[in-house]
Scaffold this motif. Structure first.
Motif, PDB file in Angstrom:
ATOM      1  N   TYR A   1       0.859  -1.177   0.000  1.00 19.17           N
ATOM      2  CA  TYR A   1       0.000   0.000   0.000  1.00 19.17           C
ATOM      3  C   TYR A   1       0.900   1.233   0.000  1.00 19.17           C
ATOM      4  O   TYR A   1       1.814   1.344   0.820  1.00 19.17           O
ATOM      5  CB  TYR A   1      -0.916   0.008   1.230  1.00 19.17           C
ATOM      6  N   HIS A   2       0.622   2.131  -0.928  1.00 22.07           N
ATOM      7  CA  HIS A   2       1.477   3.305  -1.086  1.00 22.07           C
ATOM      8  C   HIS A   2       1.100   4.362  -0.038  1.00 22.07           C
ATOM      9  O   HIS A   2       0.582   5.432  -0.351  1.00 22.07           O
ATOM     10  CB  HIS A   2       1.330   3.863  -2.501  1.00 22.07           C
ATOM     11  N   VAL A   3       1.387   4.027   1.208  1.00 26.59           N
ATOM     12  CA  VAL A   3       1.134   4.928   2.321  1.00 26.59           C
ATOM     13  C   VAL A   3       2.158   4.653   3.420  1.00 26.59           C
ATOM     14  O   VAL A   3       2.379   3.509   3.809  1.00 26.59           O
ATOM     15  CB  VAL A   3      -0.301   4.778   2.866  1.00 26.59           C
ATOM     16  N   GLY A   4       2.783   5.715   3.872  1.00 24.49           N
ATOM     17  CA  GLY A   4       3.716   5.619   4.984  1.00 24.49           C
ATOM     18  C   GLY A   4       3.552   6.829   5.874  1.00 24.49           C
ATOM     19  O   GLY A   4       2.601   7.607   5.732  1.00 24.49           O
ATOM     20  N   SER A   5       4.500   7.023   6.768  1.00 19.44           N
ATOM     21  CA  SER A   5       4.388   8.158   7.689  1.00 19.44           C
ATOM     22  C   SER A   5       4.434   9.492   6.957  1.00 19.44           C
ATOM     23  O   SER A   5       3.963  10.511   7.485  1.00 19.44           O
ATOM     24  CB  SER A   5       5.500   8.086   8.735  1.00 19.44           C
ATOM     25  N   LYS A   6       4.965   9.498   5.739  1.00 17.37           N
ATOM     26  CA  LYS A   6       5.001  10.722   4.936  1.00 17.37           C
ATOM     27  C   LYS A   6       3.600  11.255   4.640  1.00 17.37           C
ATOM     28  O   LYS A   6       3.410  12.461   4.445  1.00 17.37           O
ATOM     29  CB  LYS A   6       5.734  10.434   3.625  1.00 17.37           C
ATOM     30  N   ASN A   7       2.614  10.378   4.622  1.00 14.02           N
ATOM     31  CA  ASN A   7       1.244  10.770   4.271  1.00 14.02           C
ATOM     32  C   ASN A   7       0.436  11.263   5.466  1.00 14.02           C
ATOM     33  O   ASN A   7      -0.742  11.575   5.326  1.00 14.02           O
ATOM     34  CB  ASN A   7       0.511   9.580   3.643  1.00 14.02           C
ATOM     35  N   GLU A   8       1.058  11.331   6.630  1.00 19.53           N
ATOM     36  CA  GLU A   8       0.344  11.718   7.837  1.00 19.53           C
ATOM     37  C   GLU A   8       0.405  13.226   8.077  1.00 19.53           C
ATOM     38  O   GLU A   8       1.250  13.931   7.511  1.00 19.53           O
ATOM     39  CB  GLU A   8       0.928  10.968   9.041  1.00 19.53           C
ATOM     40  N   GLN A   9      -0.482  13.670   8.928  1.00 19.88           N
ATOM     41  CA  GLN A   9      -0.548  15.087   9.270  1.00 19.88           C
ATOM     42  C   GLN A   9       0.048  15.315  10.658  1.00 19.88           C
ATOM     43  O   GLN A   9      -0.011  14.440  11.524  1.00 19.88           O
ATOM     44  CB  GLN A   9      -2.007  15.565   9.259  1.00 19.88           C
ATOM     45  N   ALA A  10       0.602  16.502  10.861  1.00 18.27           N
ATOM     46  CA  ALA A  10       1.083  16.871  12.194  1.00 18.27           C
ATOM     47  C   ALA A  10      -0.067  16.764  13.184  1.00 18.27           C
ATOM     48  O   ALA A  10      -1.189  17.199  12.911  1.00 18.27           O
ATOM     49  CB  ALA A  10       1.637  18.293  12.175  1.00 18.27           C
ATOM     50  N   GLY A  11       0.176  16.144  14.323  1.00 21.71           N
ATOM     51  CA  GLY A  11      -0.867  15.920  15.307  1.00 21.71           C
ATOM     52  C   GLY A  11      -1.561  14.589  15.163  1.00 21.71           C
ATOM     53  O   GLY A  11      -2.328  14.179  16.049  1.00 21.71           O
ATOM     54  N   ARG A  12      -1.328  13.902  14.065  1.00 19.57           N
ATOM     55  CA  ARG A  12      -1.904  12.579  13.836  1.00 19.57           C
ATOM     56  C   ARG A  12      -0.846  11.669  13.219  1.00 19.57           C
ATOM     57  O   ARG A  12      -1.066  11.036  12.187  1.00 19.57           O
ATOM     58  CB  ARG A  12      -3.151  12.673  12.944  1.00 19.57           C
ATOM     59  N   THR A  13       0.305  11.622  13.857  1.00 23.04           N
ATOM     60  CA  THR A  13       1.384  10.775  13.357  1.00 23.04           C
ATOM     61  C   THR A  13       1.207   9.342  13.852  1.00 23.04           C
ATOM     62  O   THR A  13       0.513   9.088  14.825  1.00 23.04           O
ATOM     63  CB  THR A  13       2.753  11.310  13.819  1.00 23.04           C
ATOM     64  N   GLY A  14       1.862   8.418  13.161  1.00 28.25           N
ATOM     65  CA  GLY A  14       1.864   7.025  13.570  1.00 28.25           C
ATOM     66  C   GLY A  14       0.742   6.182  13.000  1.00 28.25           C
ATOM     67  O   GLY A  14       0.667   4.976  13.271  1.00 28.25           O
ATOM     68  N   PHE A  15      -0.145   6.781  12.177  1.00 28.57           N
ATOM     69  CA  PHE A  15      -1.280   6.028  11.648  1.00 28.57           C
ATOM     70  C   PHE A  15      -0.838   4.879  10.742  1.00 28.57           C
ATOM     71  O   PHE A  15      -1.382   3.772  10.822  1.00 28.57           O
ATOM     72  CB  PHE A  15      -2.226   6.962  10.886  1.00 28.57           C
ATOM     73  N   ALA A  16       0.102   5.131   9.843  1.00 23.75           N
ATOM     74  CA  ALA A  16       0.514   4.092   8.888  1.00 23.75           C
ATOM     75  C   ALA A  16       1.068   2.877   9.629  1.00 23.75           C
ATOM     76  O   ALA A  16       0.703   1.729   9.345  1.00 23.75           O
ATOM     77  CB  ALA A  16       1.541   4.649   7.909  1.00 23.75           C
ATOM     78  N   HIS A  17       1.963   3.109  10.583  1.00 21.70           N
ATOM     79  CA  HIS A  17       2.526   2.014  11.354  1.00 21.70           C
ATOM     80  C   HIS A  17       1.460   1.350  12.230  1.00 21.70           C
ATOM     81  O   HIS A  17       1.429   0.127  12.383  1.00 21.70           O
ATOM     82  CB  HIS A  17       3.678   2.518  12.225  1.00 21.70           C
ATOM     83  N   PHE A  18       0.564   2.144  12.791  1.00 21.11           N
ATOM     84  CA  PHE A  18      -0.518   1.601  13.610  1.00 21.11           C
ATOM     85  C   PHE A  18      -1.369   0.631  12.796  1.00 21.11           C
ATOM     86  O   PHE A  18      -1.753  -0.433  13.277  1.00 21.11           O
ATOM     87  CB  PHE A  18      -1.377   2.742  14.156  1.00 21.11           C
ATOM     88  N   PHE A  19      -1.647   0.995  11.542  1.00 18.57           N
ATOM     89  CA  PHE A  19      -2.460   0.128  10.694  1.00 18.57           C
ATOM     90  C   PHE A  19      -1.742  -1.160  10.333  1.00 18.57           C
ATOM     91  O   PHE A  19      -2.393  -2.186  10.104  1.00 18.57           O
ATOM     92  CB  PHE A  19      -2.915   0.883   9.440  1.00 18.57           C
TER      93      PHE A  19
END
Length: 444
Positions: A57-75
């Motif tokens: 999936y072409h999504v990593g921490s680069k795609n996250e917003q300030a204040g909502r980091t860690g989503f890609a790894h969490f998923f």
């Protein structure tokens, strides 16, 4: 003298063998895209009865917003919770009971899942990845469970690990605007503050077929596999949300940045990070070869000078981060007992200056090329490696056939190129420097 001649001949033989492999053992593959946007890459290798099923999936921490980091790894963790048709906690046991293994990883730029299975279990792997893509459980129970898991992972691997905060300190100091300043692990605060609706929105945005590459390698029949893919994936609807692609350009760094970190360690360390171009650019290949020159084995320049000869370090190495946007080139060393951190940094700088000022001789350059050729062959020596590399090349470069031809880009790098990129990028004003010191050295 005879021993040196033997070693030289051995390196040459290894290089010729690797080059012969890259030219004769072309990796054949079939690729196509389903109407819902899922890109498919199939590589048939019937030499052993196993298969690698992977989804990038072409999504990593680069795609996250300030204040909502860690989503890609969490998923990466959450996607093992189960689906509408796979009970909670059963995902791993189903693969293991079928005689397979599975895992996943997250980077700044991607999230990658894979199963390694007996080839007669191909349908199982495809069904499970289709379930993950269409029917994953995004509920309060799973989110709360994985919050605790990720927090414990961060404590174990980063917060309570000697030098564990190296990554977050380096990238936070090196980047002021670009989201690479956020490490994939994210922060406790951001994950704790996120609502269930935000997690569901992330899933609907990024875990869609038009943001995924299905790469399969191993003991398969192409036409039969196509039918299975049609059966399991064709009905999954294309995502309707716009997929965020950050276009932030990190401002050019114009002066050195330094930081001292007091850590639970005994031996001091020096970390230097230089800004470099993105992966796939001509200068990246020269810098990658420079890394091998500096730390590609015990006889490479950094360990040979700092560890063996000068005995100023117990570890010395360089690491380029291959990232989709411009990344970092790290050099790091851990001091030997009694060595002052400033002396260690001076020794590191001296080795960098050698590359900038001295001409690389033919023998060392040939050894370097041989190492690169050998590494290229080794990384494609397993079906798992081929499945992953095919997906990476398609997503990052738009050309899966680089699995056969990227070595040519390395071989175009000259001795002069290596010296030039060292002078162009490994400069004081283009770097950040961290000194890791024992907490006992912290001023009271």
């Amino acid at each position: 003298m005879k021993r040196k001649l033997f070693i030289c001949l051995l390196w040459c033989a290894t290089g010729f063998s690797a080059l012969a492999q890259t030219k004769s053992n072309k990796i054949e593959f079939t690729e196509y895209t389903l109407p819902n946007g899922l890109h498919v890459i199939l590589h048939q290798d019937n030499s052993t009865p196993n298969v690698a099923v992977s989804v990038l999936y072409h999504v990593g921490s680069k795609n996250e917003q300030a204040g909502r980091t860690g989503f890609a790894h969490f998923f990466e963790h959450l996607m093992f919770e189960g689906t509408e048709n796979i009970d909670r906690g059963q995902y791993m046991s189903m693969v293991q009971n079928a005689g397979g293994t599975l895992n996943a990883n997250t980077s700044f730029d991607r999230t990658y899942y894979f199963e390694l299975l007996p080839s007669n279990q191909l349908a199982l792997g495809l069904w499970m990845e289709a379930e993950r893509m269409k029917h994953a459980k995004i509920d309060e129970v799973g989110v709360e469970t994985q919050r605790k898991v990720v927090q414990e992972e961060k404590r174990e691997r980063i917060d309570n690990q000697p030098y564990g905060t190296l990554g977050e300190n380096v990238f936070d100091l090196a980047y002021t605007k670009h989201p690479y300043r956020f490490m994939p692990i994210g922060s406790f605060e951001d994950l704790n503050n996120a609502k269930i609706e935000e997690f569901r929105d992330f899933y609907k945005t990024f875990y869609v077929p038009n943001n995924a590459t299905l790469s399969i390698a191993g003991d398969i029949k192409i036409e039969d596999t196509k039918k299975l893919i049609e059966q399991y994936f064709a009905a999954i609807p294309k995502g309707t949300k716009e997929i965020p692609r950050p276009n932030i350009v990190e401002p050019k760094q114009t002066e050195e940045r330094r930081k001292v970190v007091y850590d639970n360690i005994q031996l001091p360390a020096v970390i230097q990070a230089y800004h470099i171009p993105a992966q796939g650019t001509p200068d990246y290949y020269a810098l990658s070869m420079l890394t091998t020159l500096l730390s590609g084995g015990e006889s490479a320049r950094l360990p040979k000078a700092l560890v063996d000869k000068q005995q100023k370090a117990v570890v010395a190495q360089s690491i380029p981060f291959p990232t989709e946007d411009p990344g970092l080139f790290l050099t790091l060393a851990i001091a030997n007992m009694g060595v002052k951190v400033d002396d260690l940094e001076s020794a590191m700088n001296a080795e960098i200056e050698r590359v900038k000022t001295e001409q690389l001789d033919d023998k060392e350059f040939q050894k370097l090329r041989n190492q690169i050729e050998s590494q290229f062959v080794q990384q494609n020596s397993t079906v798992a490696g081929r499945a992953e590399n095919l997906a990476d090349y398609h997503v990052y470069y738009g050309d899966a056939n680089l699995i056969n031809t990227e070595i040519e880009r390395y071989m175009k790098v000259s001795k002069e190129d290596i010296k030039r990129v060292a002078n162009q990028y490994l400069t004081k004003e283009n770097r950040v420097v961290l000194h890791y010191l024992p907490k006992s050295a912290q001023p009271k």
